[in-house]
Write a protein that holds these residues in place. Structure first.
Motif, short mmCIF file in Angstrom:
data_model
loop_
_atom_site.label_atom_id
_atom_site.label_comp_id
_atom_site.label_asym_id
_atom_site.label_seq_id
_atom_site.Cartn_x
_atom_site.Cartn_y
_atom_site.Cartn_z
N LEU A 276 0.84 -1.19 0.00
CA LEU A 276 0.00 0.00 0.00
C LEU A 276 0.88 1.24 0.00
CD1 LEU A 276 -2.95 -0.62 2.48
CD2 LEU A 276 -3.09 -0.22 0.03
N ALA A 277 0.54 2.20 -0.83
CA ALA A 277 1.33 3.43 -0.94
C ALA A 277 0.41 4.63 -0.73
CB ALA A 277 2.01 3.50 -2.30
N ILE A 278 -0.21 4.67 0.44
CA ILE A 278 -1.14 5.75 0.78
C ILE A 278 -0.54 6.57 1.90
CG2 ILE A 278 -3.46 6.29 1.59
CD1 ILE A 278 -4.32 3.53 0.56
N PRO A 279 -0.11 7.79 1.63
CA PRO A 279 0.46 8.62 2.69
C PRO A 279 -0.48 8.74 3.88
CG PRO A 279 0.76 9.65 0.54
CD PRO A 279 -0.16 8.49 0.33
N GLY A 280 0.08 8.54 5.08
CA GLY A 280 -0.72 8.65 6.29
C GLY A 280 -1.28 7.34 6.79
N VAL A 281 -1.25 6.29 5.97
CA VAL A 281 -1.63 4.95 6.42
C VAL A 281 -0.35 4.24 6.83
CG1 VAL A 281 -2.66 2.74 5.78
CG2 VAL A 281 -3.67 4.87 4.95
N LYS A 282 -0.22 3.97 8.12
CA LYS A 282 1.04 3.55 8.69
C LYS A 282 1.19 2.02 8.73
CE LYS A 282 1.09 7.65 11.68
NZ LYS A 282 1.06 8.14 13.09
N ALA A 283 2.44 1.59 8.91
CA ALA A 283 2.75 0.17 9.06
C ALA A 283 3.56 -0.03 10.33
CB ALA A 283 3.54 -0.32 7.85
N ASP A 284 3.34 -1.14 11.01
CA ASP A 284 4.13 -1.54 12.17
C ASP A 284 4.94 -2.78 11.84
OD1 ASP A 284 3.07 0.46 13.80
OD2 ASP A 284 1.50 -0.84 14.62
N SER B 95 -12.43 -2.39 2.67
CA SER B 95 -12.15 -2.72 4.06
C SER B 95 -10.66 -2.54 4.29
CB SER B 95 -12.55 -4.17 4.36
OG SER B 95 -12.13 -4.55 5.66
N LEU B 96 -10.31 -1.65 5.19
CA LEU B 96 -8.90 -1.35 5.48
C LEU B 96 -8.55 -1.92 6.85
CD1 LEU B 96 -6.15 0.10 5.21
CD2 LEU B 96 -7.30 2.21 5.97
N ARG B 97 -7.62 -2.87 6.86
CA ARG B 97 -7.05 -3.36 8.11
C ARG B 97 -5.86 -2.47 8.45
NH1 ARG B 97 -10.52 -7.11 10.60
NH2 ARG B 97 -11.67 -8.10 8.90
N THR B 98 -5.89 -1.88 9.62
CA THR B 98 -4.88 -0.89 9.98
C THR B 98 -3.81 -1.50 10.89
OG1 THR B 98 -6.18 -0.18 11.90
CG2 THR B 98 -6.56 0.97 9.82
N ALA B 99 -2.65 -0.88 10.90
CA ALA B 99 -1.58 -1.30 11.80
C ALA B 99 -2.08 -1.24 13.24
CB ALA B 99 -0.36 -0.40 11.62
N PRO B 100 -1.60 -2.16 14.11
CA PRO B 100 -2.14 -2.25 15.47
C PRO B 100 -2.13 -0.95 16.25
CG PRO B 100 -0.79 -4.16 15.01
CD PRO B 100 -0.62 -3.23 13.84
N THR B 101 -1.14 -0.09 16.00
CA THR B 101 -1.01 1.11 16.82
C THR B 101 -1.59 2.37 16.19
OG1 THR B 101 1.21 1.57 15.95
CG2 THR B 101 1.08 0.19 17.93
N GLN B 102 -2.13 2.28 14.97
CA GLN B 102 -2.67 3.48 14.33
C GLN B 102 -4.16 3.65 14.64
OE1 GLN B 102 -2.47 3.92 9.98
NE2 GLN B 102 -2.46 6.14 10.27
N ARG B 103 -4.55 4.88 14.95
CA ARG B 103 -5.96 5.18 15.13
C ARG B 103 -6.68 4.95 13.80
NH1 ARG B 103 -8.10 4.85 19.76
NH2 ARG B 103 -9.92 5.59 18.59
#
Length: 460
Positions: A251-259, A328-336
């Protein structure tokens, strides 16, 4: 240790002696067909809750069945709450599981009757055997094994709508705070590295979603007359979806973080096993970069889970004027999740292909969760697992979401949360031929009993 714990051999012998009862409880639970999708307020769900309450009462927990209320005030799920106090000065442990199960849309896809517990080659098959009847069996077996040697206060919450997204979960807890306030929370609704190798779940991804509409025309037009300079909305939607990824499939979406994996990566996932478990077609190259574990556990992922388009049957030569799809976006564990949702929405609007109109409608958010690897309860759990199974645990994250766990942390910030469970890679939870490995189930019972003993020895 601040005190002496019960000998592991004693625990093991007690579980062995109680094993027939544990399996009987699980078999009778499977037969109840507690499908919350058929109505969380239904009589079948009330019977399931009453069964759970009765079985927990038999192992020393004072229980009651309470019907929750939905946020709009309508009747909600049948919940089981209970407690056992051994010493007001002792640590308090909350045991969580859920008694509702997934539906069985097509019984013919099963090799056994989904509502009859069937043992084959060391596994017990049946809907809810793993998710989460196995969690109930673990709690019941562990409490029975400790008996009068229990040195912690216990509270239980067995939920009746987990498979439906837990809409009344938080309002119910907020209305019953005293029945949930605890030092340690054990959520037995996850899984293990293998039937013979235990795991603590180190993290869960969050989740969010959006509905996206791409519009190019006010109405459909003839594809022969206008095709070429005007691309149909489905093609434009496909371009927009593809723009979210780079050439490697990240994913190359600025602001969507990875852990990275929480607590470090002890062992990466085996690609061949993942390919087999997911039934990936030959020749498909796995997307993304970095460890396979991080791609499945702690990096974000987007899935198109719905797409409104003209079916092939009945299609004709027009340029579709608009298309709508659901992400459906699964987000990194620590991102709001709301932060990631906004970043996704902003990206989609900014990358409208050829200037088409892109409208984004946000949906619900669920926060992810990351374990505290340095907590004393974590250390106790890892020790208990190794003693029970005879091999060191291999901790693992989960790519899915259990949104109520971060909500529990919000409501009870001092509590240490441990996520355990009966599942393993062969369990097929939510799918045909769901099963639980009996070796793993028995040793999970032993491990939880040992963990409660350690917490009672003063290290909570």
């Amino acid at each position: 240790m601040a005190g002496k714990t019960i000998d592991a051999t004693v625990i093991r012998d007690r579980v062995e002696g109680d094993w027939k009862r544990i399996l009987d409880v699980l078999a009778r639970k499977i037969a109840l067909k507690a499908v919350s999708a058929e109505g969380i307020t239904g009589e079948h769900m009330r019977r399931s809750a009453e069964f759970v309450a009765e079985e927990l009462a038999k192992v020393g927990v004072e229980t009651k069945v309470v019907q929750s209320s939905n946020p709009d005030g309508t009747p909600g799920a049948w919940e089981v709450v209970g407690s056992r106090t051994v010493d007001p000065a002792a640590p308090t442990v909350l045991l969580y599981a859920h008694h509702d199960v997934q539906p069985v849309p097509d019984p013919s896809a099963w090799d056994t009757d989904p509502w009859t517990a069937t043992e084959i080659d060391g596994r017990l098959y049946g809907r809810g055997s793993a998710d989460d009847g196995g969690g109930l069996a673990i709690h019941s077996g562990a409490l029975k094994a400790l008996g009068d040697d229990l040195k912690v206060n216990v509270k239980v919450f067995i939920e009746g709508e987990e498979e439906m997204g837990s809409p009344s979960f938080i309002p119910f807890i907020e209305a019953h705070r005293d029945e949930f306030d605890s030092d340690v929370i054990i959520v037995a609704d996850s899984g293990n590295w293998a039937d013979s190798i235990p795991s603590l779940t180190t993290s869960l991804r969050g989740n969010t979603g959006v509905d996206v509409t791409v519009k190019v025309l006010d109405h459909p037009v003839h594809s022969g007359q206008y095709g070429g300079p005007i691309l149909d909305a489905n093609t434009l939607a496909a371009m927009l979806i593809a723009s979210m990824y780079d050439g490697s499939g990240d994913l190359a979406i600025p602001g969507v973080k990875a852990d990275e994996p929480i607590g470090g990566l002890q062992c990466d996932l085996d690609e061949a096993q993942v390919r087999a478990d997911a039934s990936i077609v030959p020749g498909y190259r796995l997307a993304g970069t970095g460890s396979l574990a991080s791609r499945l556990w702690t990096k974000p992922s987007v899935t198109v889970i719905g797409f409104d388009a003209q079916p092939v049957e009945g299609s004709f030569n027009v340029i579709d004027n608009e298309a709508t799809f659901r992400l459906s976006l699964r987000t990194a564990p620590t991102q709001r999740p709301e932060e990631a949702q906004k970043a996704l929405a902003d990206f989609l609007v900014a990358h409208a292909p050829f200037g088409a109109q892109v409208t984004v409608v946000p949906s619900d958010n669920g926060m992810g969760w990351a374990m505290d690897p340095d907590a004393e309860a974590t250390k106790d759990a890892l020790e208990a697992m190794e003693e029970a199974f005879g091999v060191p645990p291999i901790n693992q994250g989960q790519g899915g979401s259990i949104p109520f766990i971060p909500e529990l942390r919000r409501l009870f910030p001092k509590a240490q949360v441990l996520v355990t469970g009966p599942e393993d890679p062969k369990s097929n939870a939510h799918s045909p031929n769901e099963s639980v490995g009996l070796f793993g189930l028995k040793h999970n019972v032993i491990a939880e009993a040992l963990l409660l003993a350690k917490l009672g020895a003063g290290r909570a």
